[in-house]
Design an enzyme around this catalytic site. Structure first.
Site, PDB file in Angstrom:
ATOM      1  N   ASN A  82      -5.270   0.678   4.944  1.00  0.00           N
ATOM      2  CA  ASN A  82      -6.253   1.452   4.173  1.00  0.00           C
ATOM      3  C   ASN A  82      -5.677   2.060   2.899  1.00  0.00           C
ATOM      4  OD1 ASN A  82      -8.612   3.593   3.962  1.00  0.00           O
ATOM      5  ND2 ASN A  82      -6.715   4.777   4.167  1.00  0.00           N
TER       6      ASN A  82
ATOM      7  N   GLY B 163      -2.368   5.384   4.782  1.00  0.00           N
ATOM      8  CA  GLY B 163      -3.239   6.286   4.030  1.00  0.00           C
ATOM      9  C   GLY B 163      -4.091   7.131   4.963  1.00  0.00           C
TER      10      GLY B 163
ATOM     11  N   TYR C 193      -8.338  -2.350 -10.223  1.00  0.00           N
ATOM     12  CA  TYR C 193      -8.808  -2.013  -8.869  1.00  0.00           C
ATOM     13  C   TYR C 193      -9.668  -3.137  -8.292  1.00  0.00           C
ATOM     14  CZ  TYR C 193     -10.978   0.869  -5.207  1.00  0.00           C
ATOM     15  OH  TYR C 193     -11.420   1.375  -4.009  1.00  0.00           O
ATOM     16  N   ALA C 194     -10.644  -3.591  -9.077  1.00  0.00           N
ATOM     17  CA  ALA C 194     -11.570  -4.625  -8.593  1.00  0.00           C
ATOM     18  C   ALA C 194     -10.833  -5.923  -8.295  1.00  0.00           C
ATOM     19  CB  ALA C 194     -12.668  -4.857  -9.628  1.00  0.00           C
TER      20      ALA C 194
ATOM     21  N   SER D  38     -13.727  -2.889  -1.468  1.00  0.00           N
ATOM     22  CA  SER D  38     -14.601  -1.950  -2.178  1.00  0.00           C
ATOM     23  C   SER D  38     -15.785  -2.732  -2.703  1.00  0.00           C
ATOM     24  CB  SER D  38     -13.833  -1.335  -3.358  1.00  0.00           C
ATOM     25  OG  SER D  38     -14.745  -0.853  -4.329  1.00  0.00           O
TER      26      SER D  38
HETATM   27  N1  LIG Z   1     -13.533   6.806  -1.179  1.00  0.00           N
HETATM   28  C1  LIG Z   1     -14.298   5.801  -1.608  1.00  0.00           C
HETATM   29  O1  LIG Z   1     -15.391   6.039  -2.133  1.00  0.00           O
HETATM   30  C2  LIG Z   1     -13.855   4.382  -1.449  1.00  0.00           C
HETATM   31  C3  LIG Z   1     -14.767   3.365  -1.764  1.00  0.00           C
HETATM   32  C4  LIG Z   1     -14.379   2.044  -1.618  1.00  0.00           C
HETATM   33  C5  LIG Z   1     -13.117   1.733  -1.139  1.00  0.00           C
HETATM   34  N2  LIG Z   1     -12.226   2.738  -0.850  1.00  0.00           N
HETATM   35  C6  LIG Z   1     -10.899   2.360  -0.344  1.00  0.00           C
HETATM   36  O2  LIG Z   1     -10.616   3.079   0.846  1.00  0.00           O
HETATM   37  C7  LIG Z   1      -9.219   3.341   0.935  1.00  0.00           C
HETATM   38  C8  LIG Z   1      -8.992   4.838   1.111  1.00  0.00           C
HETATM   39  O3  LIG Z   1      -9.520   5.508  -0.022  1.00  0.00           O
HETATM   40  P1  LIG Z   1      -9.651   7.106  -0.096  1.00  0.00           P
HETATM   41  O4  LIG Z   1     -10.834   7.376  -0.926  1.00  0.00           O
HETATM   42  O5  LIG Z   1      -9.562   7.684   1.246  1.00  0.00           O
HETATM   43  O6  LIG Z   1      -8.341   7.440  -0.965  1.00  0.00           O
HETATM   44  P2  LIG Z   1      -7.469   8.776  -1.051  1.00  0.00           P
HETATM   45  O7  LIG Z   1      -8.205   9.962  -0.542  1.00  0.00           O
HETATM   46  O8  LIG Z   1      -6.941   8.784  -2.444  1.00  0.00           O
HETATM   47  O9  LIG Z   1      -6.264   8.487  -0.026  1.00  0.00           O
HETATM   48  C9  LIG Z   1      -5.372   7.438  -0.279  1.00  0.00           C
HETATM   49  C10 LIG Z   1      -4.345   7.383   0.836  1.00  0.00           C
HETATM   50  O10 LIG Z   1      -3.443   6.292   0.569  1.00  0.00           O
HETATM   51  C11 LIG Z   1      -2.106   6.778   0.616  1.00  0.00           C
HETATM   52  N3  LIG Z   1      -1.256   5.998  -0.279  1.00  0.00           N
HETATM   53  C12 LIG Z   1      -1.413   5.775  -1.603  1.00  0.00           C
HETATM   54  N4  LIG Z   1      -0.386   5.061  -2.082  1.00  0.00           N
HETATM   55  C13 LIG Z   1       0.439   4.798  -1.028  1.00  0.00           C
HETATM   56  C14 LIG Z   1       1.661   4.109  -0.882  1.00  0.00           C
HETATM   57  N5  LIG Z   1       2.285   3.521  -1.931  1.00  0.00           N
HETATM   58  N6  LIG Z   1       2.225   4.056   0.348  1.00  0.00           N
HETATM   59  C15 LIG Z   1       1.626   4.639   1.401  1.00  0.00           C
HETATM   60  N7  LIG Z   1       0.469   5.307   1.330  1.00  0.00           N
HETATM   61  C16 LIG Z   1      -0.120   5.396   0.122  1.00  0.00           C
HETATM   62  C17 LIG Z   1      -2.227   8.245   0.191  1.00  0.00           C
HETATM   63  O11 LIG Z   1      -1.122   9.052   0.620  1.00  0.00           O
HETATM   64  P3  LIG Z   1       0.153   9.347  -0.342  1.00  0.00           P
HETATM   65  O12 LIG Z   1      -0.350   9.525  -1.720  1.00  0.00           O
HETATM   66  O13 LIG Z   1       0.809  10.572   0.265  1.00  0.00           O
HETATM   67  O14 LIG Z   1       1.041   8.141  -0.179  1.00  0.00           O
HETATM   68  C18 LIG Z   1      -3.505   8.654   0.920  1.00  0.00           C
HETATM   69  O15 LIG Z   1      -3.212   8.940   2.273  1.00  0.00           O
HETATM   70  C19 LIG Z   1      -8.594   2.774  -0.329  1.00  0.00           C
HETATM   71  O16 LIG Z   1      -8.088   1.486  -0.076  1.00  0.00           O
HETATM   72  C20 LIG Z   1      -9.773   2.707  -1.295  1.00  0.00           C
HETATM   73  O17 LIG Z   1      -9.585   1.725  -2.296  1.00  0.00           O
HETATM   74  C21 LIG Z   1     -12.571   4.056  -0.996  1.00  0.00           C
END
Ligand SMILES: NC(=O)c1ccc[n+]([C@@H]2O[C@H](COP(=O)([O-])OP(=O)(O)OC[C@H]3O[C@@H](n4cnc5c(N)ncnc54)[C@H](OP(=O)(O)O)[C@@H]3O)[C@@H](O)[C@H]2O)c1
Length: 239
Positions: free
Chosen positions: A80, A12, A145-146, A132
């Site tokens: 991630n 990701g 998700y949780a 998270s």
């Molecule tokens: N942003 C927040 O506020 C927040 C808060 C708490 C936790 N998190 C956690 O942090 C992590 C990153 O979140 P983010 O906010 O950066 O999300 P994001 O912007 O939606 O990015 C998600 C990434 O994961 C990749 N991905 C999704 N499904 C995939 C799959 N099946 N195989 C390979 N890659 C995959 C996506 O690329 P593709 O779709 O091209 O595969 C993208 O690069 C996640 O685990 C999320 O739960 C985020």
């Protein structure tokens, strides 16, 4: 250059928090491979990209092998990649539930499992998983998700104990309200912000750089004696 000579895979890593973590590692001299299903509109920028679907064991296995073959080592895995499908449990489509568990939990397990043989080859390495704030706090509509994130935290603790004799530490980051990636809408939603904003002790949403700095700590020598830890990066969130 605290990661000079190291090789990292950030799943990701093409956008959002993964991208910020990848860039922070590169600044410290690391060779980073961003892995996702698609490279995205601007690819991974200057970063190397490899296609992977973390739900698919063969795809994950191929990712680890091709990165190791290309760069000759693997030192860091940031598991991630994640998705969210909010909705009340009684109405949530089973395929949405499965998609979240498959990507977040099974994907983390598969990436860790397939990375271990390569991480241990050159004297051990680090795995960082992503949880998270919702793993330990109740919010309506967050069941899939949780649940996936709570399980990732427990997987982290067990894997930490299992992989330690192989020279690999496993730690977890738990971001809160981050104004980036999937959190951006939430952090900018006035109704949500009026409800949750006051619960963040430092009084602001986090930035991707806040998460990237914590991810860097878990990758460098400073955290060599930290294992099985869940590091909350949420500005002191209480609800
Ligand atoms: N942003 C927040 O506020 C927040 C808060 C708490 C936790 N998190 C956690 O942090 C992590 C990153 O979140 P983010 O906010 O950066 O999300 P994001 O912007 O939606 O990015 C998600 C990434 O994961 C990749 N991905 C999704 N499904 C995939 C799959 N099946 N195989 C390979 N890659 C995959 C996506 O690329 P593709 O779709 O091209 O595969 C993208 O690069 C996640 O685990 C999320 O739960 C985020």
């Amino acid at each position: 250059m605290r990661l000079a000579g190291k090789v990292a895979i950030v799943t990701g890593g093409t956008r959002g928090l993964g991208r910020a973590i990848a860039e922070a590692y590169v600044k410290e001299g690391c060779q980073v491979v961003c892995a996702a299903r698609e490279a995205g509109p601007d690819g991974a920028g200057d970063l190397a990209f490899r296609q992977v679907d973390v739900r698919d064991p063969a795809s994950v296995r191929a990712l680890m092998r091709t990165v190791y073959d290309a760069y000759g080592r693997l030192d860091l895995l940031v598991a991630n990649a994640g998705v969210s499908r909010p909705g009340p449990s009684a109405e949530l489509a089973p395929q949405d539930w499965a998609e979240v568990i498959d990507t977040n939990l099974n994907g983390t397990f598969l990436c860790a499992r397939e990375a271990v043989p390569y991480l241990e080859k050159d004297g051990g390495g680090r795995i960082v998983t992503m949880s998270s704030a919702l793993a330990t706090r109740v919010a309506r509509g967050s069941a899939a998700y949780a649940s996936s994130k709570a399980a990732i935290e427990m997987f982290t603790r067990v894997a930490a104990v299992e992989f330690a004799p192989r020279g690999i530490t496993v730690n977890c980051l738990s971001p809160g309200f981050i104004d980036e990636g999937m959190g951006r809408e939430l952090a900018r939603n006035e109704r949500l912000w009026s409800h949750y904003g006051g619960k963040i002790s430092v009084g602001r949403a986090g930035g991707a750089d806040d998460v990237a700095r914590a991810a860097l700590f878990l990758a460098v020598e400073d955290s060599a004696y930290v294992n099985g830890h869940v590091l909350e990066v949420n500005g002191g969130l209480s609800w």
